[in-house]
Design an enzyme around this catalytic site. Structure first.
Site, PDB file in Angstrom:
ATOM      1  N   ARG A 103      20.017  -2.454 -21.593  1.00 53.28           N
ATOM      2  CA  ARG A 103      19.663  -2.989 -20.272  1.00 53.28           C
ATOM      3  C   ARG A 103      18.957  -4.328 -20.426  1.00 53.28           C
ATOM      4  NH1 ARG A 103      14.697   1.144 -18.509  1.00 53.28           N
ATOM      5  NH2 ARG A 103      13.523   0.905 -20.428  1.00 53.28           N
ATOM      6  N   ASN A 141      13.710  -4.154 -12.443  1.00 52.87           N
ATOM      7  CA  ASN A 141      12.872  -3.162 -13.122  1.00 52.87           C
ATOM      8  C   ASN A 141      12.192  -3.822 -14.318  1.00 52.87           C
ATOM      9  OD1 ASN A 141      12.322  -0.063 -13.369  1.00 52.87           O
ATOM     10  ND2 ASN A 141      12.699  -0.764 -15.456  1.00 52.87           N
ATOM     11  N   GLU A 142      10.874  -3.774 -14.336  1.00 53.27           N
ATOM     12  CA  GLU A 142      10.081  -4.261 -15.473  1.00 53.27           C
ATOM     13  C   GLU A 142      10.593  -5.592 -16.040  1.00 53.27           C
ATOM     14  OE1 GLU A 142       9.573  -1.184 -18.437  1.00 53.27           O
ATOM     15  OE2 GLU A 142       7.970  -0.281 -17.292  1.00 53.27           O
ATOM     16  N   GLU A 312       5.369   4.345 -12.409  1.00 53.36           N
ATOM     17  CA  GLU A 312       5.830   5.270 -13.442  1.00 53.36           C
ATOM     18  C   GLU A 312       4.602   5.769 -14.192  1.00 53.36           C
ATOM     19  OE1 GLU A 312       8.831   3.520 -15.945  1.00 53.36           O
ATOM     20  OE2 GLU A 312       9.925   2.675 -14.248  1.00 53.36           O
ATOM     21  N   TRP A 320       9.563   6.303 -26.836  1.00 45.93           N
ATOM     22  CA  TRP A 320       9.619   4.963 -27.424  1.00 45.93           C
ATOM     23  C   TRP A 320       8.408   4.564 -28.258  1.00 45.93           C
ATOM     24  CZ3 TRP A 320       5.493   2.614 -25.180  1.00 45.93           C
ATOM     25  CH2 TRP A 320       5.128   3.013 -23.888  1.00 45.93           C
ATOM     26  N   GLU A 360      17.245   8.152 -23.228  1.00 46.77           N
ATOM     27  CA  GLU A 360      15.918   8.713 -22.948  1.00 46.77           C
ATOM     28  C   GLU A 360      15.898  10.242 -22.922  1.00 46.77           C
ATOM     29  OE1 GLU A 360      14.513   6.522 -19.513  1.00 46.77           O
ATOM     30  OE2 GLU A 360      14.085   4.769 -20.757  1.00 46.77           O
ATOM     31  N   GLN A 361      16.814  10.883 -23.647  1.00 47.20           N
ATOM     32  CA  GLN A 361      16.838  12.356 -23.613  1.00 47.20           C
ATOM     33  C   GLN A 361      15.591  12.975 -24.219  1.00 47.20           C
ATOM     34  OE1 GLN A 361      19.881  13.958 -26.604  1.00 47.20           O
ATOM     35  NE2 GLN A 361      20.786  12.034 -25.973  1.00 47.20           N
ATOM     36  N   MET A 362      14.821  12.211 -25.041  1.00 42.45           N
ATOM     37  CA  MET A 362      13.590  12.752 -25.617  1.00 42.45           C
ATOM     38  C   MET A 362      12.355  12.431 -24.764  1.00 42.45           C
ATOM     39  SD  MET A 362      14.481  14.375 -28.303  1.00 42.45           S
ATOM     40  CE  MET A 362      12.982  14.596 -29.267  1.00 42.45           C
ATOM     41  N   HIS A 363      12.571  11.944 -23.560  1.00 36.02           N
ATOM     42  CA  HIS A 363      11.446  11.569 -22.681  1.00 36.02           C
ATOM     43  C   HIS A 363      11.179  12.704 -21.698  1.00 36.02           C
ATOM     44  CE1 HIS A 363       9.039   9.324 -19.822  1.00 36.02           C
ATOM     45  NE2 HIS A 363       9.139   8.228 -20.536  1.00 36.02           N
TER      46      HIS A 363
HETATM   47  C1  GAL Z   1       9.868   2.139 -18.478  1.00 37.04           C
HETATM   48  C2  GAL Z   1      11.126   1.886 -17.672  1.00 37.04           C
HETATM   49  C3  GAL Z   1      11.827   3.168 -17.304  1.00 37.04           C
HETATM   50  C4  GAL Z   1      11.912   4.073 -18.499  1.00 37.04           C
HETATM   51  C5  GAL Z   1      10.522   4.349 -18.997  1.00 37.04           C
HETATM   52  C6  GAL Z   1      10.464   5.315 -20.148  1.00 37.04           C
HETATM   53  O1  GAL Z   1       9.574   1.050 -19.293  1.00 37.04           O
HETATM   54  O2  GAL Z   1      10.828   1.183 -16.492  1.00 37.04           O
HETATM   55  O3  GAL Z   1      13.124   2.857 -16.845  1.00 37.04           O
HETATM   56  O4  GAL Z   1      12.691   3.490 -19.480  1.00 37.04           O
HETATM   57  O5  GAL Z   1       9.960   3.151 -19.420  1.00 37.04           O
HETATM   58  O6  GAL Z   1       9.134   5.517 -20.569  1.00 37.04           O
END
Ligand code: GAL
Length: 645
Positions: A103, A141-142, A312, A320, A360-363
């Site tokens: 992205r 986004n960000e 968020e 991450w 992001e499956q581990m989030h």
């Molecule tokens: C943010 C982002 C989200 C998601 C999240 C995961 O930086 O805006 O889309 O990736 O982190 O922690």
């Protein structure tokens, strides 16, 4: 004060949406952010829009009594668009395109992408601006995430040359301002100038500084294009979700274009990314650093001109960090209440459900992939029980102490740190920590603000302090503390004619004769215990302040102005802050390790990030009001207490 969640209907079977919406509502959530990465579903091929699914998703949420924050999908231009217009891609320092497949793969300067952005935003807003459930819009986004503020692409190069021409008018002015005679870097015209990237050794600092200013301006102009398009369609209100631990663009300028600024708070991920040593990281591995969220709440409250929130909020392990531990029990509730204590109007969790596929499956989410409630879900009920006892109207109190924060100042130090350990973000936070450990409420303010409402103003470091800024500080009547390297550069990135601290010499007759940066473990003549990272050698026409406390030549005071010519170790910095706060008539409280207080109106919140389970009992004896009973949850009781008359 309201709660929300980030949700991706396009990731789940439609048969599940109504059930999800009903459970969100039952949990007490009221705002659902959707859409910010959904371009390939909104417009699967050029000009072919598919709105039906999004109509139904929004209507399903609205039908459950939820409001929607709709994101513009521009952080993820789809494959067909990149294939048709590869010039959209952002480029690395060598001018090589970064690839499709994650992205944020676009350049803010791409003229094609600017037109595409206008088109997709107008289409989305044309469809939903008047939908009564869509009460908030998020641009993109960000901005800047994944190192995307700067891009060395052809459009950016041309735009940089025009930006320089507009700033300097004549090439001779630029050559003089930058000092390009050094190493034969002189230019004959603006179109000879490349971005200061991939040079043999370090590029010219003034060149880099203008490139940073330009890159920030491009991002801000790109956001303006979005807000103008959305406002033109009559949307209700606009926000953008900025990041923590990120200073690569001028967030104050962004905030001016928004109705409300939100940020993404991942306390455990940030702790892992930041500069702290292993011992600190171990102590706070499951809580996050006690000042990291607070600092950003205070910063983004000012960026949002009083209106801010968290879009968020970390609900469990992220994917991450270098390591991704689970939060300690009670922390998700603490983080949420802390945001409200600092004046947030929204805390929204990322994300509703852990997604079983892709990056992001581990989030973690509030729910597991099988829909069972994950750990954090239970804490939302605790938050609501606490909020039920509080006055939840917006609060516009002014804090006791102002801390001045400036993005361009951070860039100057990042460009020329003069030592690996001179990290300006760490320096700003060190001052903030010392203030908060003493129980003081802080407002972060920006350059150009008036300081009249404050008893004390802290300027951790402002290299290009101007005479006008100094006059504003003087007029405030506050006690002012300046940190090292203040007044050490002109706006053109040169040492001032009278040496540092430049304009400050009008009120403090001192001169910085020389400076040194220090590797970890190496002290300065004042002793390794007191000074870390940075030391200045100063000659002065006044006597040094409190040599008994800070050594013979580190702190200088005249009238209401105090200058600190070093980076003090935490304990010594706290002593100095206490000394200045005393002068300002403030009454600091020395809090137990890891405990922070925040006043909101007449309510005092106490938060315990530290390991001592009884720390809040100690604090209770020092506060003027009794604690509210709060929910009978032992994990929350050791972490949070709310005191009210
Ligand atoms: C943010 C982002 C989200 C998601 C999240 C995961 O930086 O805006 O889309 O990736 O982190 O922690």
């Amino acid at each position: 004060m309201r709660l929300g969640v980030c949700y991706y209907p396009e990731h789940w079977p439609e048969s599940q949406w109504a059930y999800d919406a009903a459970r969100m509502k039952a949990l007490g959530l009221s705002l659902v952010r959707i859409g910010e990465f959904a371009w390939s579903r909104i417009e699967p091929s050029p000009g072919h829009y598919e709105w039906d699914w999004l109509d139904r998703a929004i209507d399903t949420l609205a039908g459950a009594g939820l409001e929607v924050c709709l994101g513009t999908p521009t952080a993820t231009p789809p494959k067909w668009l990149i294939d048709a217009e590869p010039g959209i891609l952002c480029c690395d320092a060598h001018g090589r395109p970064r690839h499709f497949g994650s992205r944020r793969h676009y350049s803010f300067s791409s003229q094609v992408y600017q037109a595409e952005t206008r088109r997709i935003c107008a289409a989305l807003a044309g469809r939903y601006a008047r939908h009564e459930a869509v009460t908030l819009w998020q641009t993109d986004n960000e901005y800047g995430c994944h190192d995307t503020v700067e891009s060395n692409d052809p459009d950016a190069r041309r735009a940089f040359q025009s930006w320089l021409a507009a700033k300097y008018g004549r090439i001779g002015h630029l050559n003089t301002a930058w000092g390009t005679v050094f190493w034969s870097q002189e230019y004959r015209s603006f179109d000879e100038i490349d971005p200061p990237l991939a040079t043999v050794t370090e590029a010219h600092p003034a060149h880099r500084m203008d490139w940073r200013r330009f890159s920030s301006d491009q991002l801000i102009a790109y956001n303006r294009l979005q807000t103008e398009t959305l406002r033109g369609a009559g949307v209700a209100a606009i926000t953008h979700n900025v990041m923590g631990h990120f200073t690569q663009f001028d967030h104050f300028a962004l905030g001016e274009q928004l109705d409300l600024t939100v940020w993404d708070s991942y306390p455990l991920g940030f702790l892992e990314q930041a500069w702290w040593d292993d011992a600190t990281k171990k102590t706070y591995a499951r809580t996050g650093h006690p000042d990291f969220a607070g600092f950003h709440h205070d910063l983004y409250r000012r960026v949002g001109a009083g209106r801010f929130g968290v879009m968020e909020q970390q609900p469990g392990p992220v994917n991450w960090g270098t390591y991704n531990p689970a939060p300690a029990a009670g922390m998700v509730a603490l983080w949420t209440l802390e945001a409200f204590a600092h004046g947030a109007e929204l805390v929204s969790y990322f994300r509703w459900r852990q997604v079983p596929f892709a990056q992001e499956q581990m989030h973690a989410g509030l729910n597991r992939p099988d829909n069972s409630a994950a750990e954090a879900s239970g804490e939302i009920g605790l938050v609501q029980a606490c909020l039920a006892d509080l006055d939840t109207r917006p609060c516009t109190d002014t804090a006791q102490v102002a801390v001045l924060f400036d993005y361009a100042a951070q860039w100057m130090h990042q460009i020329q740190p003069h030592g690996r350990s001179f990290n300006p973000d760490e320096l700003s936070l060190a001052f903030y920590t010392a203030l908060r450990e003493l129980g003081l409420n802080v407002d972060i303010v920006r350059r150009g603000d008036t300081f009249d409402a404050y008893d004390m103003v802290v300027v951790p470091s402002l290299p290009d302090l101007t005479a006008a800024e100094l006059a504003r500080l003087e007029d405030s009547g506050a006690q002012i503390l300046f940190g090292p390297r203040t007044g050490s550069r002109t706006a053109d990135f040169a040492i001032p004619g009278t040496c540092a601290p430049g304009p400050l010499q009008r009120v403090l007759p001192i001169r910085v004769d020389s400076v040194e940066s220090l590797r970890p473990g190496v002290g300065s003549p004042a002793g390794a215990e007191t000074v870390i990272h940075w030391r200045e050698f100063i000659s002065a026409a006044i006597a040094c302040h409190r040599p008994d406390l800070f050594g013979p030549d580190l702190v200088w005071r005249q009238g209401r102005f105090t200058y600190l010519g070093a980076w003090l170790a935490p304990a010594a910095l706290k002593v100095l802050i206490c000394d200045v706060a005393g002068q300002a008539g403030l009454a600091p409280i020395d809090l137990p390790d890891g405990v922070r207080l925040r006043r909101r109106g007449d309510t005092i919140f106490a938060f315990n990030y530290g390991p001592d389970a009884n720390a809040l009992d100690q604090v209770a004896t020092q506060l003027p009001h009794p604690a509210l009973p709060g929910p009978a949850d032992p994990d929350l009781a050791r972490r949070v207490r709310i005191f009210r008359p």
